[in-house]
Scaffold this motif. Structure first.
Motif, PDB file in Angstrom:
ATOM      1  N   SER A 220       0.844  -1.187   0.000  1.00 51.83           N
ATOM      2  CA  SER A 220       0.000   0.000   0.000  1.00 51.83           C
ATOM      3  C   SER A 220       0.886   1.246   0.000  1.00 51.83           C
ATOM      4  O   SER A 220       2.077   1.187   0.319  1.00 51.83           O
ATOM      5  CB  SER A 220      -0.935   0.010   1.216  1.00 51.83           C
ATOM      6  OG  SER A 220      -0.199  -0.036   2.418  1.00 51.83           O
ATOM      7  N   LEU A 221       0.277   2.369  -0.377  1.00 50.79           N
ATOM      8  CA  LEU A 221       1.024   3.627  -0.489  1.00 50.79           C
ATOM      9  C   LEU A 221       0.071   4.786  -0.219  1.00 50.79           C
ATOM     10  O   LEU A 221      -1.073   4.780  -0.681  1.00 50.79           O
ATOM     11  CB  LEU A 221       1.632   3.739  -1.888  1.00 50.79           C
ATOM     12  CG  LEU A 221       2.508   4.940  -2.238  1.00 50.79           C
ATOM     13  CD1 LEU A 221       3.533   4.544  -3.299  1.00 50.79           C
ATOM     14  CD2 LEU A 221       1.668   6.097  -2.760  1.00 50.79           C
ATOM     15  N   GLY A 222       0.550   5.784   0.515  1.00 51.17           N
ATOM     16  CA  GLY A 222      -0.301   6.941   0.779  1.00 51.17           C
ATOM     17  C   GLY A 222       0.347   7.943   1.711  1.00 51.17           C
ATOM     18  O   GLY A 222       1.501   7.826   2.083  1.00 51.17           O
ATOM     19  N   ASP A 223      -0.402   8.923   2.117  1.00 48.37           N
ATOM     20  CA  ASP A 223      -0.102   9.930   3.134  1.00 48.37           C
ATOM     21  C   ASP A 223      -1.129  11.038   2.987  1.00 48.37           C
ATOM     22  O   ASP A 223      -2.316  10.747   2.973  1.00 48.37           O
ATOM     23  CB  ASP A 223       1.319  10.464   3.033  1.00 48.37           C
ATOM     24  CG  ASP A 223       1.761  11.126   4.350  1.00 48.37           C
ATOM     25  OD1 ASP A 223       0.951  11.148   5.287  1.00 48.37           O
ATOM     26  OD2 ASP A 223       2.886  11.629   4.442  1.00 48.37           O
TER      27      ASP A 223
ATOM     28  N   TYR B  59      -4.928  10.376   1.641  1.00 46.16           N
ATOM     29  CA  TYR B  59      -5.238   9.463   0.542  1.00 46.16           C
ATOM     30  C   TYR B  59      -4.523   8.153   0.819  1.00 46.16           C
ATOM     31  O   TYR B  59      -3.530   8.099   1.551  1.00 46.16           O
ATOM     32  CB  TYR B  59      -4.803  10.045  -0.806  1.00 46.16           C
ATOM     33  CG  TYR B  59      -3.311   9.946  -1.052  1.00 46.16           C
ATOM     34  CD1 TYR B  59      -2.778   8.872  -1.776  1.00 46.16           C
ATOM     35  CD2 TYR B  59      -2.427  10.886  -0.536  1.00 46.16           C
ATOM     36  CE1 TYR B  59      -1.409   8.755  -1.975  1.00 46.16           C
ATOM     37  CE2 TYR B  59      -1.068  10.782  -0.738  1.00 46.16           C
ATOM     38  CZ  TYR B  59      -0.559   9.708  -1.468  1.00 46.16           C
ATOM     39  OH  TYR B  59       0.787   9.593  -1.651  1.00 46.16           O
ATOM     40  N   LEU B  60      -5.012   7.092   0.213  1.00 52.21           N
ATOM     41  CA  LEU B  60      -4.400   5.781   0.431  1.00 52.21           C
ATOM     42  C   LEU B  60      -4.720   4.858  -0.741  1.00 52.21           C
ATOM     43  O   LEU B  60      -5.874   4.738  -1.150  1.00 52.21           O
ATOM     44  CB  LEU B  60      -4.926   5.160   1.732  1.00 52.21           C
ATOM     45  CG  LEU B  60      -4.383   3.772   2.103  1.00 52.21           C
ATOM     46  CD1 LEU B  60      -2.884   3.842   2.385  1.00 52.21           C
ATOM     47  CD2 LEU B  60      -5.122   3.215   3.313  1.00 52.21           C
ATOM     48  N   PHE B  61      -3.692   4.231  -1.292  1.00 49.96           N
ATOM     49  CA  PHE B  61      -3.851   3.185  -2.308  1.00 49.96           C
ATOM     50  C   PHE B  61      -3.489   1.856  -1.662  1.00 49.96           C
ATOM     51  O   PHE B  61      -2.391   1.697  -1.128  1.00 49.96           O
ATOM     52  CB  PHE B  61      -2.928   3.444  -3.505  1.00 49.96           C
ATOM     53  CG  PHE B  61      -3.232   4.705  -4.267  1.00 49.96           C
ATOM     54  CD1 PHE B  61      -4.279   4.736  -5.172  1.00 49.96           C
ATOM     55  CD2 PHE B  61      -2.472   5.843  -4.075  1.00 49.96           C
ATOM     56  CE1 PHE B  61      -4.566   5.895  -5.883  1.00 49.96           C
ATOM     57  CE2 PHE B  61      -2.755   7.008  -4.783  1.00 49.96           C
ATOM     58  CZ  PHE B  61      -3.799   7.031  -5.688  1.00 49.96           C
ATOM     59  N   THR B  62      -4.405   0.902  -1.721  1.00 51.86           N
ATOM     60  CA  THR B  62      -4.180  -0.400  -1.099  1.00 51.86           C
ATOM     61  C   THR B  62      -4.278  -1.517  -2.131  1.00 51.86           C
ATOM     62  O   THR B  62      -4.673  -1.298  -3.281  1.00 51.86           O
ATOM     63  CB  THR B  62      -5.198  -0.657   0.020  1.00 51.86           C
ATOM     64  OG1 THR B  62      -6.522  -0.629  -0.540  1.00 51.86           O
ATOM     65  CG2 THR B  62      -5.087   0.391   1.109  1.00 51.86           C
ATOM     66  N   ASN B  63      -3.923  -2.716  -1.702  1.00 55.48           N
ATOM     67  CA  ASN B  63      -4.015  -3.921  -2.541  1.00 55.48           C
ATOM     68  C   ASN B  63      -3.281  -3.751  -3.872  1.00 55.48           C
ATOM     69  O   ASN B  63      -3.796  -4.069  -4.939  1.00 55.48           O
ATOM     70  CB  ASN B  63      -5.478  -4.295  -2.805  1.00 55.48           C
ATOM     71  CG  ASN B  63      -6.213  -4.658  -1.536  1.00 55.48           C
ATOM     72  OD1 ASN B  63      -5.611  -5.136  -0.571  1.00 55.48           O
ATOM     73  ND2 ASN B  63      -7.512  -4.424  -1.517  1.00 55.48           N
TER      74      ASN B  63
ATOM     75  N   LEU C 109       7.802  -1.113  -4.340  1.00 51.70           N
ATOM     76  CA  LEU C 109       6.993  -1.750  -3.307  1.00 51.70           C
ATOM     77  C   LEU C 109       7.077  -3.261  -3.446  1.00 51.70           C
ATOM     78  O   LEU C 109       6.790  -3.809  -4.509  1.00 51.70           O
ATOM     79  CB  LEU C 109       5.534  -1.308  -3.419  1.00 51.70           C
ATOM     80  CG  LEU C 109       5.246   0.175  -3.192  1.00 51.70           C
ATOM     81  CD1 LEU C 109       3.755   0.457  -3.361  1.00 51.70           C
ATOM     82  CD2 LEU C 109       5.715   0.608  -1.818  1.00 51.70           C
ATOM     83  N   ASN C 110       7.475  -3.908  -2.380  1.00 50.39           N
ATOM     84  CA  ASN C 110       7.512  -5.366  -2.323  1.00 50.39           C
ATOM     85  C   ASN C 110       6.360  -5.867  -1.459  1.00 50.39           C
ATOM     86  O   ASN C 110       5.662  -5.090  -0.802  1.00 50.39           O
ATOM     87  CB  ASN C 110       8.855  -5.834  -1.749  1.00 50.39           C
ATOM     88  CG  ASN C 110      10.031  -5.420  -2.616  1.00 50.39           C
ATOM     89  OD1 ASN C 110      10.054  -5.698  -3.809  1.00 50.39           O
ATOM     90  ND2 ASN C 110      10.999  -4.745  -2.020  1.00 50.39           N
ATOM     91  N   LEU C 111       6.147  -7.170  -1.453  1.00 51.45           N
ATOM     92  CA  LEU C 111       5.102  -7.748  -0.624  1.00 51.45           C
ATOM     93  C   LEU C 111       5.285  -7.314   0.831  1.00 51.45           C
ATOM     94  O   LEU C 111       6.386  -7.372   1.367  1.00 51.45           O
ATOM     95  CB  LEU C 111       5.120  -9.269  -0.715  1.00 51.45           C
ATOM     96  CG  LEU C 111       4.534  -9.883  -1.988  1.00 51.45           C
ATOM     97  CD1 LEU C 111       4.716 -11.387  -1.975  1.00 51.45           C
ATOM     98  CD2 LEU C 111       3.071  -9.534  -2.120  1.00 51.45           C
ATOM     99  N   GLY C 112       4.211  -6.858   1.436  1.00 50.34           N
ATOM    100  CA  GLY C 112       4.259  -6.440   2.830  1.00 50.34           C
ATOM    101  C   GLY C 112       4.640  -4.995   3.050  1.00 50.34           C
ATOM    102  O   GLY C 112       4.543  -4.495   4.167  1.00 50.34           O
ATOM    103  N   ASP C 113       5.091  -4.276   1.994  1.00 51.90           N
ATOM    104  CA  ASP C 113       5.478  -2.878   2.156  1.00 51.90           C
ATOM    105  C   ASP C 113       4.247  -2.002   2.368  1.00 51.90           C
ATOM    106  O   ASP C 113       3.214  -2.175   1.711  1.00 51.90           O
ATOM    107  CB  ASP C 113       6.242  -2.377   0.935  1.00 51.90           C
ATOM    108  CG  ASP C 113       7.656  -2.906   0.875  1.00 51.90           C
ATOM    109  OD1 ASP C 113       8.119  -3.439   1.898  1.00 51.90           O
ATOM    110  OD2 ASP C 113       8.292  -2.791  -0.194  1.00 51.90           O
ATOM    111  N   ASN C 114       4.367  -1.024   3.259  1.00 53.51           N
ATOM    112  CA  ASN C 114       3.288  -0.096   3.554  1.00 53.51           C
ATOM    113  C   ASN C 114       3.910   1.293   3.672  1.00 53.51           C
ATOM    114  O   ASN C 114       4.227   1.756   4.765  1.00 53.51           O
ATOM    115  CB  ASN C 114       2.590  -0.503   4.858  1.00 53.51           C
ATOM    116  CG  ASN C 114       1.368   0.329   5.144  1.00 53.51           C
ATOM    117  OD1 ASN C 114       0.683   0.782   4.245  1.00 53.51           O
ATOM    118  ND2 ASN C 114       1.103   0.569   6.422  1.00 53.51           N
TER     119      ASN C 114
END
Length: 240
Positions: A41-44, A101-105, A150-155
């Motif tokens: 996921s990615l955001g702030d 904002y937040l981008f998930t999955n 972004l790798n698996l598990g990265d937030n």
């Protein structure tokens, strides 16, 4: 590489049809898996950098309504190739704070973010100033960040953008005919006076080597004005 890729549809788990002839052994039909709980996921958030210092200071509010576009490099891991994954959202209070904002999955890979549609009058603050956890990451012209892997598990919840409304300073120079230190009615403006504006640098102090500076001569009945400035500390020097 057909021998190393995954052939299963990510929704149904079913492959396409394969034609097999007598004695043939097709050993390239496989399926790749990863843990759904590990989607990156990615955001702030987008905030009003009122003092223009490029850092998210206490009390500076978020800005809602900004368009945030997430661009993920395509299958060839290159941006702008036509197979990029593009997702857009708009900043809003998502239950945590304004401007969030937040981008998930997300699929593991490379991503960058573009912030656009700032409120009228706002401009982006300087990026990459001070602590990376609380700085602005958007280019002041394009609103686009750098590239993040972004790798698996990265937030990654530190990709933000600061914006501010530019400030102005000015007035005029005049002939104080009665010497009382006041701009009395009928006292004329004085054109052609050199006015120098000096702004404190990124650390808020003068004379540090990163000070901003501008100069102009008074005109239009002694008037001067410096506009489009970053919020901060300034002083003015009038020529003799």
């Amino acid at each position: 590489d057909d021998f190393g890729d995954s052939d299963a549809n990510p929704v149904t788990g079913m492959t396409e049809l394969y034609q097999l002839v007598g004695g043939q052994y097709n050993e390239s039909i496989d399926a790749g898996y990863f843990n759904l709980l590990s989607w990156p996921s990615l955001g702030d958030f987008v905030w009003n950098d009122r003092d223009g210092n490029g850092q998210q200071d206490s009390g500076e509010p978020g800005i809602n309504g900004v368009t945030v576009t997430l661009i993920g490099a395509g299958l060839d891991s290159q941006f702008g190739t036509g197979d990029d994954r593009i997702i857009s959202t708009t900043t809003a209070n998502n239950g945590t704070k304004d401007g969030a904002y937040l981008f998930t999955n997300l699929v593991p890979g490379q991503y960058q973010v573009t912030f656009s549609n700032l409120p009228v009058g706002y401009v982006f603050t300087a990026p990459n100033v001070g602590s990376d956890a609380t700085d602005s990451d958007a280019d002041i012209v394009t609103g686009t960040t750098g590239i993040y892997v972004l790798n698996l598990g990265d937030n990654n919840l530190s990709i933000s953008a600061g914006a501010y409304v530019p400030v102005s300073i000015g007035n005029y120079t005049w002939i104080d005919t009665n010497g009382n230190g006041q701009q009395n009615l009928g006292e004329p403006g004085l054109n052609g006076v050199q006015v120098t504006l000096t702004g404190a640098g990124l650390d808020g102090t003068f004379g540090t080597g990163d000070d901003t500076s501008a100069m102009q001569n008074t005109a239009n009945n002694g008037a001067y004005k410096f506009s489009g400035l970053v919020p901060g500390k300034y002083n003015v020097t009038f020529g003799a």
